[in-house]
Scaffold this motif. Structure first.
Motif, PDB file in Angstrom:
ATOM      1  N   LEU A  48       0.450  -1.573   0.294  1.00 19.14           N
ATOM      2  CA  LEU A  48       0.411   0.295  -0.278  1.00 19.14           C
ATOM      3  C   LEU A  48       1.195   1.295   0.203  1.00 19.14           C
ATOM      4  CD1 LEU A  48      -1.723  -2.712   1.422  1.00 19.14           C
ATOM      5  CD2 LEU A  48      -3.099  -0.653   2.426  1.00 19.14           C
ATOM      6  N   ALA A  49       2.340   1.223  -0.167  1.00 20.97           N
ATOM      7  CA  ALA A  49       2.888   2.096   0.179  1.00 20.97           C
ATOM      8  C   ALA A  49       3.420   2.801  -1.889  1.00 20.97           C
ATOM      9  CB  ALA A  49       4.425   1.988   0.471  1.00 20.97           C
ATOM     10  N   LEU A  50       3.354   4.264  -1.669  1.00 20.53           N
ATOM     11  CA  LEU A  50       4.054   4.303  -2.906  1.00 20.53           C
ATOM     12  C   LEU A  50       5.288   4.730  -3.192  1.00 20.53           C
ATOM     13  CD1 LEU A  50       2.116   8.170  -2.498  1.00 20.53           C
ATOM     14  CD2 LEU A  50       1.130   6.786  -4.349  1.00 20.53           C
ATOM     15  N   PRO A  51       5.564   4.336  -4.147  1.00 22.54           N
ATOM     16  CA  PRO A  51       7.006   4.349  -5.366  1.00 22.54           C
ATOM     17  C   PRO A  51       7.839   5.434  -5.400  1.00 22.54           C
ATOM     18  CG  PRO A  51       5.720   4.100  -6.631  1.00 22.54           C
ATOM     19  CD  PRO A  51       4.647   4.119  -5.805  1.00 22.54           C
ATOM     20  N   THR A 102       4.163   7.898   1.090  1.00 21.50           N
ATOM     21  CA  THR A 102       3.438   7.117   2.446  1.00 21.50           C
ATOM     22  C   THR A 102       3.789   6.789   3.763  1.00 21.50           C
ATOM     23  OG1 THR A 102       3.090   5.736   0.462  1.00 21.50           O
ATOM     24  CG2 THR A 102       2.322   4.635   2.466  1.00 21.50           C
ATOM     25  N   HIS A 103       2.776   7.729   4.766  1.00 19.20           N
ATOM     26  CA  HIS A 103       4.105   7.640   5.988  1.00 19.20           C
ATOM     27  C   HIS A 103       2.929   7.675   7.297  1.00 19.20           C
ATOM     28  CE1 HIS A 103       2.579  12.002   4.480  1.00 19.20           C
ATOM     29  NE2 HIS A 103       2.190  11.828   6.199  1.00 19.20           N
ATOM     30  N   VAL A 104       3.569   7.230   8.084  1.00 18.44           N
ATOM     31  CA  VAL A 104       2.229   7.298   9.369  1.00 18.44           C
ATOM     32  C   VAL A 104       2.576   7.935  10.173  1.00 18.44           C
ATOM     33  CG1 VAL A 104       3.680   5.985  10.333  1.00 18.44           C
ATOM     34  CG2 VAL A 104       1.020   5.901  11.530  1.00 18.44           C
ATOM     35  N   ASP A 105       1.374   9.329  10.729  1.00 16.62           N
ATOM     36  CA  ASP A 105       1.701  10.463  11.616  1.00 16.62           C
ATOM     37  C   ASP A 105       1.917   9.965  13.088  1.00 16.62           C
ATOM     38  OD1 ASP A 105       1.432  12.312   9.241  1.00 16.62           O
ATOM     39  OD2 ASP A 105      -0.737  12.255  10.020  1.00 16.62           O
ATOM     40  N   ALA A 106       2.852  10.190  13.884  1.00 22.04           N
ATOM     41  CA  ALA A 106       2.630  10.422  15.380  1.00 22.04           C
ATOM     42  C   ALA A 106       1.740  10.455  15.974  1.00 22.04           C
ATOM     43  CB  ALA A 106       4.306  10.000  16.081  1.00 22.04           C
ATOM     44  N   LEU A 107       1.264  10.771  16.984  1.00 26.90           N
ATOM     45  CA  LEU A 107       0.178  11.719  17.405  1.00 26.90           C
ATOM     46  C   LEU A 107       0.992  12.957  18.153  1.00 26.90           C
ATOM     47  CD1 LEU A 107      -0.962   9.110  20.426  1.00 26.90           C
ATOM     48  CD2 LEU A 107      -1.341   8.899  17.434  1.00 26.90           C
ATOM     49  N   ALA A 255      -1.459   9.440   2.469  1.00 26.11           N
ATOM     50  CA  ALA A 255      -0.915   9.086   0.962  1.00 26.11           C
ATOM     51  C   ALA A 255      -0.699   7.469   0.453  1.00 26.11           C
ATOM     52  CB  ALA A 255       0.308   9.466   0.468  1.00 26.11           C
ATOM     53  N   ALA A 256      -1.537   6.767   0.994  1.00 27.31           N
ATOM     54  CA  ALA A 256      -1.106   5.262   0.643  1.00 27.31           C
ATOM     55  C   ALA A 256      -1.652   4.559  -1.258  1.00 27.31           C
ATOM     56  CB  ALA A 256      -2.127   3.994   1.428  1.00 27.31           C
ATOM     57  N   ALA A 257      -1.318   3.447  -0.721  1.00 26.21           N
ATOM     58  CA  ALA A 257      -1.220   3.424  -2.781  1.00 26.21           C
ATOM     59  C   ALA A 257      -2.962   2.256  -2.405  1.00 26.21           C
ATOM     60  CB  ALA A 257      -0.876   2.923  -3.208  1.00 26.21           C
ATOM     61  N   VAL A 258      -3.897   2.669  -3.184  1.00 26.79           N
ATOM     62  CA  VAL A 258      -4.710   1.957  -2.508  1.00 26.79           C
ATOM     63  C   VAL A 258      -5.473   0.763  -3.907  1.00 26.79           C
ATOM     64  CG1 VAL A 258      -5.335   2.687  -0.005  1.00 26.79           C
ATOM     65  CG2 VAL A 258      -7.115   3.660  -2.192  1.00 26.79           C
ATOM     66  N   ASN A 291       5.887   0.964   4.640  1.00 24.07           N
ATOM     67  CA  ASN A 291       5.035   0.117   3.735  1.00 24.07           C
ATOM     68  C   ASN A 291       4.237  -0.523   4.321  1.00 24.07           C
ATOM     69  OD1 ASN A 291       4.916  -0.935   0.640  1.00 24.07           O
ATOM     70  ND2 ASN A 291       6.892  -1.834   1.070  1.00 24.07           N
ATOM     71  N   PRO A 292       3.397  -0.587   4.527  1.00 16.68           N
ATOM     72  CA  PRO A 292       1.975  -1.630   4.656  1.00 16.68           C
ATOM     73  C   PRO A 292       1.871  -2.242   4.053  1.00 16.68           C
ATOM     74  CG  PRO A 292       1.267   1.163   4.681  1.00 16.68           C
ATOM     75  CD  PRO A 292       2.575   0.680   3.424  1.00 16.68           C
ATOM     76  N   LEU A 293       1.676  -4.117   4.050  1.00 18.17           N
ATOM     77  CA  LEU A 293       1.665  -4.811   3.805  1.00 18.17           C
ATOM     78  C   LEU A 293      -0.142  -5.454   4.271  1.00 18.17           C
ATOM     79  CD1 LEU A 293       4.535  -6.773   3.054  1.00 18.17           C
ATOM     80  CD2 LEU A 293       3.826  -4.931   2.137  1.00 18.17           C
TER      81      LEU A 293
END
Length: 296
Positions: A48-51, A102-107, A255-258, A291-293
């Motif tokens: 689910l990650a953008l290249p 593609t990134h995850v936001d911390a709190l 910014a996930a690739a879905v 890089n979510p799978l």
């Protein structure tokens, strides 16, 4: 225009204690992970990650974070090793929270009224030297949970500027024959790719949709498009970040690739899967590339 924000709802501040740094990740229990593992039947995997293609760091490590710029700048260093070996090594500069990463936001990424989740002063949580509370340190063990895709673009991309509501999410569940359970990750497809289109208003989650996520105990939000631009309501410009992240403590994967995920779900006739990713163990950051799978 939606109804005004109810400050007391939705809100998880205090739910897991005054010093909590995991937020809705607390909902991912051993039982939830076991339920996620039961989703794996064929072993098929989808990223689910953008290249990302780096650009030379000579272009400048502080180039504007525009749609066309790369989130990664790179320089390759050739170092001598015992002859005849020459090793190539990278020095990279990564711009977190970039529209093409593609990134995850911390709190601690977002403060509202000077406070980050779960009500800590921003000045005590994050500064120029790094974050000491609500940072990527909470992500060190990685993520394993059940993911559910709600494809809002099954019949075509959402209209420009469309405010996603709880009715949209309920309708997608009914159409797909799936139900989000507490601790699940919600994956949403709006059908706009992952980079903003400056020529048209982006659709996005409204406050009503964020309230739905709170009622359902969503552990993690993943989407191609999350926030509407320009804002649906200037008084509440970023409901996912202002409410979901700062008040509910719900990490956001931007910014996930879905699109490929949606195609595989349609092919297999299912919308749930094991969702797993192990971010780099970089501590004290406000966000980190991932890089979510999705594993079927």
């Amino acid at each position: 225009m939606e109804d005004p924000i109810d400050i007391a709802e939705p809100d998880n501040r205090g739910r897991w204690g005054a010093d909590d740094e995991r937020g809705t990740l607390n909902l991912i229990t051993d039982e939830v992970r076991a339920r996620a593992a039961a989703e794996v039947r064929t072993g098929r995997s989808v990223s689910l990650a953008l290249p990302v293609r780096p650009t030379p760091i000579l272009s400048g490590p502080f180039v504007p974070a525009t749609t066309d710029s790369s989130p990664v700048q790179q320089v390759v260093v050739l170092t001598e090793a015992p002859p005849p070996v020459v090793a190539a090594a990278d020095l990279i500069v990564v711009t977190n929270h970039h529209v093409r990463s593609t990134h995850v936001d911390a709190l601690c990424h977002i403060a509202v009224d000077g406070l980050v989740y779960p009500g800590r002063p921003q000045s005590e949580s994050v500064g120029p030297a790094g974050a000491v509370h609500g940072s990527t340190t909470a992500f060190a063990e990685g993520f394993v949970t059940r993911g559910v895709l709600l494809d809002l673009a099954a019949d075509g991309p959402l209209p420009a500027g469309h405010p996603v509501t709880s009715a949209d999410l309920d309708a997608a569940e009914e159409r797909q024959g799936v139900r989000l359970e507490p601790g699940d990750a919600l994956v949403v497809r709006c059908g706009w790719g992952s980079a903003p289109d400056p020529s048209r208003p982006l659709p996005g989650m409204g406050v009503d949709a964020v309230r739905w996520m709170h009622r359902r105990d969503v552990s993690l939000f993943v989407a191609d498009v999350g926030e509407a631009l320009p804002p649906l309501d200037p008084a509440r410009p970023l409901p996912l970040h202002m409410i979901g992240l700062a008040r509910m403590g719900m990490p956001l994967v931007d910014a996930a690739a879905v699109d490929e995920l949606a195609a595989v779900c349609a092919e297999l006739g299912r919308s749930s899967f094991l969702l797993s990713f192990a971010p780099p163990r970089f501590l004290g950051l406000t966000g980190v590339p991932v890089n979510p799978l999705a594993i079927f």
